[in-house]
Each structure stands twice: as structure tokens, then as C-alpha cells.
Design an enzyme around this catalytic site. Structure first.
Site, PDB file in Angstrom:
ATOM      1  N   LYS A 270      51.172 -18.840  51.164  1.00 38.19           N
ATOM      2  CA  LYS A 270      51.366 -18.480  49.766  1.00 38.19           C
ATOM      3  C   LYS A 270      50.261 -19.077  48.905  1.00 38.19           C
ATOM      4  O   LYS A 270      49.686 -20.103  49.264  1.00 38.19           O
ATOM      5  CB  LYS A 270      52.702 -19.051  49.275  1.00 38.19           C
ATOM      6  CG  LYS A 270      53.937 -18.367  49.819  1.00 38.19           C
ATOM      7  CD  LYS A 270      55.202 -18.999  49.251  1.00 38.19           C
ATOM      8  CE  LYS A 270      56.453 -18.343  49.798  1.00 38.19           C
ATOM      9  NZ  LYS A 270      56.598 -16.933  49.421  1.00 38.19           N
ATOM     10  N   ARG A 344      64.399 -13.433  56.781  1.00 41.64           N
ATOM     11  CA  ARG A 344      65.127 -12.409  57.530  1.00 41.64           C
ATOM     12  C   ARG A 344      65.137 -12.730  59.025  1.00 41.64           C
ATOM     13  O   ARG A 344      66.076 -12.372  59.734  1.00 41.64           O
ATOM     14  CB  ARG A 344      64.539 -11.023  57.225  1.00 41.64           C
ATOM     15  CG  ARG A 344      63.122 -10.826  57.671  1.00 41.64           C
ATOM     16  CD  ARG A 344      62.445  -9.657  56.944  1.00 41.64           C
ATOM     17  NE  ARG A 344      62.098  -9.991  55.553  1.00 41.64           N
ATOM     18  CZ  ARG A 344      61.515  -9.155  54.707  1.00 41.64           C
ATOM     19  NH1 ARG A 344      61.212  -7.921  55.088  1.00 41.64           N
ATOM     20  NH2 ARG A 344      61.236  -9.532  53.476  1.00 41.64           N
TER      21      ARG A 344
HETATM   22  N1  BES Z   1      61.272 -17.329  49.910  1.00 41.82           N
HETATM   23  C1  BES Z   1      60.531 -16.146  49.648  1.00 41.82           C
HETATM   24  C2  BES Z   1      61.105 -15.310  48.507  1.00 41.82           C
HETATM   25  C3  BES Z   1      61.116 -15.975  47.154  1.00 41.82           C
HETATM   26  C4  BES Z   1      60.064 -15.802  46.280  1.00 41.82           C
HETATM   27  C5  BES Z   1      62.208 -16.707  46.742  1.00 41.82           C
HETATM   28  C6  BES Z   1      60.079 -16.388  45.045  1.00 41.82           C
HETATM   29  C7  BES Z   1      62.235 -17.289  45.496  1.00 41.82           C
HETATM   30  C8  BES Z   1      61.171 -17.128  44.641  1.00 41.82           C
HETATM   31  C9  BES Z   1      60.455 -15.278  50.897  1.00 41.82           C
HETATM   32  O1  BES Z   1      60.473 -15.955  52.105  1.00 41.82           O
HETATM   33  C10 BES Z   1      59.179 -14.525  50.829  1.00 41.82           C
HETATM   34  O2  BES Z   1      58.160 -15.150  50.916  1.00 41.82           O
HETATM   35  N2  BES Z   1      59.256 -13.216  50.675  1.00 41.82           N
HETATM   36  C11 BES Z   1      58.109 -12.401  50.588  1.00 41.82           C
HETATM   37  C12 BES Z   1      58.331 -11.193  51.472  1.00 41.82           C
HETATM   38  C13 BES Z   1      57.095 -10.384  51.702  1.00 41.82           C
HETATM   39  C14 BES Z   1      56.095 -11.172  52.546  1.00 41.82           C
HETATM   40  C15 BES Z   1      57.471  -9.102  52.393  1.00 41.82           C
HETATM   41  C16 BES Z   1      57.937 -11.989  49.133  1.00 41.82           C
HETATM   42  O3  BES Z   1      58.918 -11.778  48.444  1.00 41.82           O
HETATM   43  O4  BES Z   1      56.789 -11.932  48.683  1.00 41.82           O
HETATM   44 MN    MN Z   2      58.514 -16.565  52.687  1.00 40.60          MN
END
Ligand code: BES
Ligand code: MN
Ligand code: ZN
Length: 492
Positions: A270, A344
Site C-alpha cells: 500500500k 477474503r
Molecule cells: N483492508 C483493506 C480494505 C480497507 C481499506 C479497509 C481502507 C479499511 C480502509 C483490504 O485488505 C484491501 O486492501 N482491499 C483492497 C482490495 C483490492 C486490492 C482489490 C482495496 O480495497 O483496495
Molecule cells: Mn489489503
């Protein structure tokens, strides 16, 4: 930890000292409401001058006139109490605490406008508003020296009924605050093992717990969860909590939580900005622990299990790569396109384990799963996905009552197709569009025929906008929603 008020319920009696708290329905005669407290009509005059008419959450704060037994009189407007929901009373209690935070003794004179349910919701909001996660502040906000403890005494005519209702409502409030603690706690303190230990502490309430270690999970074939964990120095865990308050023969309802103690994204790392928020990526798991606390502490007449997949998503020499193929406990294979879509993968094995081990009557999972759910719904509704209309309707009703709202989004074969993979049975991302839906479609492939709902709480569990009854970053979202759902759908 923050100083929480102690709340007790007692018979109506004359107030001798401290602050008096009154609740005024809109249009009520203030002089009559204040009665003996209002020596020479001072309170009624203050109400008139400040145009206080009892509008919902309006506050009238008067230093008690000479001759009054109280030191201060605070009146909170209740609007039209006939139509007030649980959430409205909680907000009112929170607003009252906001006005009275500095007092050491507060006496609420619960008038006719408040029945036992209203009193307990009010008290719940009062307590929740007082919560502050300040254990790492060596200088507490706005305090010189020792923090002051506060007592709230609620005078109610139906004392016994109110006391019994408050026992249950306080149990739920404690569950909410436990969930808030877990979300607020930084990841250097709350790793996978530490989280599991917090869950095991529920044994004190009569919850049976079990923790699966890496060896056990390997044996069970949890390749999806283990793939996420392999880049971290923290070992994965699966936490299982059982509350047996129902009939021995009844199959349990199950709650499954995403417990990613920190989500860097892994190799699909990230951006740095805001990454600190990912200490809250166990908000779903926190809600499940908080709910199990609530059910056990109020001795709910149900069988319930809570299952939590605990991992840390880190990039290192042993971390999983984009393109890796893993085999889940269900036997289905997954191509890991993006290591940041880790929740997931964790839930896939937790859902399979839950379904095979407990044959639950229903499974509800909670997860801070996608940023996309915030794009769709903001921070005021969780995304709801379900294969069962009755479960979805029940959760929607519970959301309206509790104020922890949910909004159902669609599932369907066209979305399901989006996660088909060239190399495995499925891939863990579905492309740019409908990110929350494709995530839910992924989970659906692991629930079989069991009635199931998925709550995407990425927007509601953390980084919460402040409200009358919450000033904490971690909101504890989901505990009150699911407690209400359990009460209405299973204990009825
Ligand atoms: N934990 C994150 C989602 C999240 C983002 C929760 C911001 C709370 C605040 C999750 O694991 C994630 O990174 N999701 C990605 C999915 C994508 C790679 C398909 C996302 O939402 O960008
Ligand atoms: Mn994630
Ligand atoms: Zn995550």
C-alpha cells in the site's frame, strides 16, 4: 484507560447534592418538570430566555439557584419521545454525558417519558460517550492531576424492571467498548497471539475458547489463510469462541471475523499515506469478540460461535507473490493476483472451517474488506451481501433499530464470472469495477447452502466520524447491530 462513570438505578428520592439531569419532551412545561429543583422559577426563565423547548438533544444548563438542593440542573430535550428509536435514546444519553463530563455526581430523574427500554438505551449512550482510548497518553486530555470518577444515579419508578434491563444493556455496552479497545490498539501491541489471548479472556464469562496454531491449520489444509500469514514474523492463529446459552440440540449461529492485525498490502504494498489506519484491519474480528462478550455477559438464550482468522499481512522474503496459486481448505484453488486482497483469503478458510465444524444455522461474517465500500456507502452504512432474504431483512431491521445501519448490495452470476481465473478455480480480485461485490462473490464460493450474510465494515468500524455517543477512532460497529439481531431473530 479512560475513567468511565459508574451507573446505578435506584428508587425516586429527593436530590441532596450534585448535578440534576432531566429529560424534557418537546413542549413540556419546564417549571413543572423542574419542580422543587427550581427555587424561584429560575430554570423556567432560563428556558424561556434561551428558547429551550425540548427539541431533541438541545441542552439547557443552569447553575442551580440558591435554595435548590442540586448544584446544577441540566435538561436535555427529547423531542417527540413516542417515535424515538433505540438509537435516538442512545444519542440523547451521549449528548447528556457530553454536557456533564466534569461532574462527580449526576442524578437523572427519569420521568414518564422514559420506560425501562428508554432508560437503558440512554444509560448505554451515556457510558459509550465517556469512552476514551487514552492509555498511551501520559498527560490526559483536559485534566490536571488525577482524573475524576463520576457516579450517575438513575432514579426510576419501575426500579426492578429498569435494573434488569440495564444489566443486559451494560453487557452490550461493555462489548462495544471491548471492540473499540481492540481496534484502537496499535499493531505493535496487538499481534495475532495477543489478539487470541484477548479472546481467550472471555472464558471468565463462561465462553469456551480454542486457538488453532499454524501446525493445526496446515493439517486442516488452510492454504489460503496461511499464504497471507507467511510474510510475517507473527504466526497465524484461528480463534474459536463458543457460547452455549441455548438448547443443547440447537445448531449455533456463527459469526466470522477478519482479523488482519496489520495490513501493509504485502508485496502489492500500500502507499505510505494513511497506512497507519491498517492497524484497524481487524475491526470485523473485534466486533465478533465484542459480540461474544455481550452475549455471554447477558447470558443470551442462544448457541453462538465466533471464529476469527488472525494474520498479519507483511512483505518479506517469504511473503506470497502475485501469481501464486494456493489451495484453500475447501479444496478450491485461488490465484493470488493482488496480495492486498488478503481479507477474503483469510475468510475463505475461516468460513469453510466454520461450516464443516459447526453446521451453523446461519453464518454472518464481518470484515474491513474493501475501500470500495466507502466509495459506495461512505461511513454511515455497512455493505450487506446475502444469499438469504430473511437474514438480509432481519439485519436491515436490526440496523434501523440500533442505528448501526446496513445497505444491501447485489450478488449474481455476472459478478461471479469476474473472479474466474486462467490458472486456478478463481482469482482473488475482479478488476476495477464493483470491488465490494466481487469480494463478496469470492466469499460466497465458500459458504455452500448455509444461510449467510457478509458485512463489509471498512467504512464503519474505524476512523469513525464523531457522534453523540462515540468519540473513539474505533467505533465498535457491529456489536449492537448483531446483539439486536440475535435478540429479535433467535431469542424472541
Ligand atoms: N483492508 C483493506 C480494505 C480497507 C481499506 C479497509 C481502507 C479499511 C480502509 C483490504 O485488505 C484491501 O486492501 N482491499 C483492497 C482490495 C483490492 C486490492 C482489490 C482495496 O480495497 O483496495
Ligand atoms: Mn489489503
Ligand atoms: Zn485488509
Amino acid at each position: 484507560m479512560s475513567m468511565l462513570p459508574t451507573i446505578t438505578i435506584s428508587k425516586p428520592a429527593a436530590i441532596k447534592k450534585g448535578a440534576a439531569l432531566l429529560v424534557a419532551p418537546e413542549g413540556v412545561d419546564i417549571a413543572e418538570l423542574a419542580g422543587e429543583l427550581d427555587g424561584e422559577g429560575v430554570v423556567a426563565r432560563a428556558a424561556e430566555l434561551s428558547e429551550f423547548t425540548g427539541k431533541s438533544k438541545a441542552v439547557l444548563d443552569v447553575l442551580a439557584p440558591a435554595g435548590s438542593p442540586a448544584s446544577r440542573i441540566v435538561i436535555v430535550g427529547a423531542g417527540k419521545p413516542e417515535g424515538a428509536s433505540e438509537a435516538d435514546w442512545i444519542a440523547l444519553g451521549g449528548a447528556a454525558r457530553g454536557a456533564l463530563a466534569k461532574e462527580t455526581l449526576v442524578t437523572l430523574i427519569a420521568g414518564e417519558a422514559m420506560d425501562a427500554a428508554a432508560i437503558t438505551c440512554f444509560a448505554q449512550g451515556y457510558l459509550l460517550r465517556a469512552y476514551a482510548f487514552d492509555k498511551y497518553k501520559t498527560v490526559k486530555n483536559g485534566q490536571n492531576g488525577k482524573p475524576k470518577a463520576q457516579k450517575l444515579v438513575i432514579q426510576a419508578a419501575g426500579t426492578a424492571a429498569a435494573k434488569a434491563a440495564w444489566r443486559d444493556a451494560e453487557a452490550v455496552a461493555r462489548g462495544v467498548m471491548l471492540a473499540r479497545d481492540l481496534v484502537n490498539e496499535p499493531a505493535n501491541i496487538l499481534g495475532t497471539e495477543e489478539f487470541a489471548a484477548r479472546g481467550e479472556a472471555l472464558e471468565a464469562l463462561g465462553v469456551e475458547t480454542e486457538v488453532l496454531d499454524e501446525r493445526k491449520m496446515k493439517k486442516l489444509g488452510m492454504g489460503a489463510l496461511l499464504g497471507v500469514a507467511q510474510g510475517s514474523a507473527r504466526p497465524p492463529r484461528m480463534l474459536i469462541m463458543k457460547w452455549n446459552g441455548g438448547k443443547a440440540k440447537d445448531k449455533p449461529i456463527a459469526f466470522i471475523g477478519k482479523g488482519v492485525v496489520f495490513d501493509t498490502g504485502g508485496i502489492s504494498i500500500k502507499p505510505a499515506g494513511g497506512m497507519e489506519d491498517m492497524k484497524g484491519d481487524m475491526g470485523g474480528a473485534a466486533a465478533v469478540v465484542g459480540l461474544m462478550h455481550a452475549l455471554a455477559a447477558r447470558k443470551a438464550a442462544v448457541n453462538a460461535v465466533g471464529i476469527i482468522g488472525l494474520v498479519e499481512n507483511m512483505p518479506d522474503g517469504n511473503a506470497q507473490r502475485p501469481g501464486d496459486v494456493v489451495t484453500s481448505m475447501s479444496g478450491q484453488t485461488i490465484e493470488v493476483i493482488n496480495t492486498d486482497a488478503e481479507g477474503r483469503l483469510v475468510l475463505a478458510d475461516a468460513l469453510t472451517y466454520c461450516n464443516q465444524t459447526f453446521e451453523p444455522t446461519a453464518m454472518i461474517d464481518l470484515a474491513t474488506l474493501t475501500g470500495a465500500v466507502m466509495v459506495a456507502l461512505g461511513q454511515h452504512h455497512a455493505g450487506l451481501f446475502s444469499n438469504d432474504d430473511e437474514v438480509a431483512a432481519g439485519l436491515t431491521r436490526a440496523g434501523e433499530q440500533s442505528g448501526e445501519k446496513v445497505w444491501r448490495l447485489p450478488l449474481g452470476p455476472d459478478y461471479d464470472k469476474m473472479i474466474d481465473s486462467k490458472f486456478a478455480d478463481m482469482k482473488n480480485v475482479g478488476g476495477r469495477y464493483a470491488g465490494s461485490i466481487t469480494a463478496a462473490q469470492f466469499l460466497k464460493r465458500f459458504v455452500g447452502e448455509t444461510p449467510w450474510a457478509h458485512l463489509d465494515v471498512a467504512g464503519t468500524a474505524m476512523s469513525s466520524p464523531s457522534s453523540d455517543f462515540n468519540r473513539s477512532w474505533g467505533s465498535g460497529y457491529g456489536v449492537r447491530l448483531l446483539d439486536r439481531w440475535v435478540r429479535d431473530s433467535f431469542e424472541g
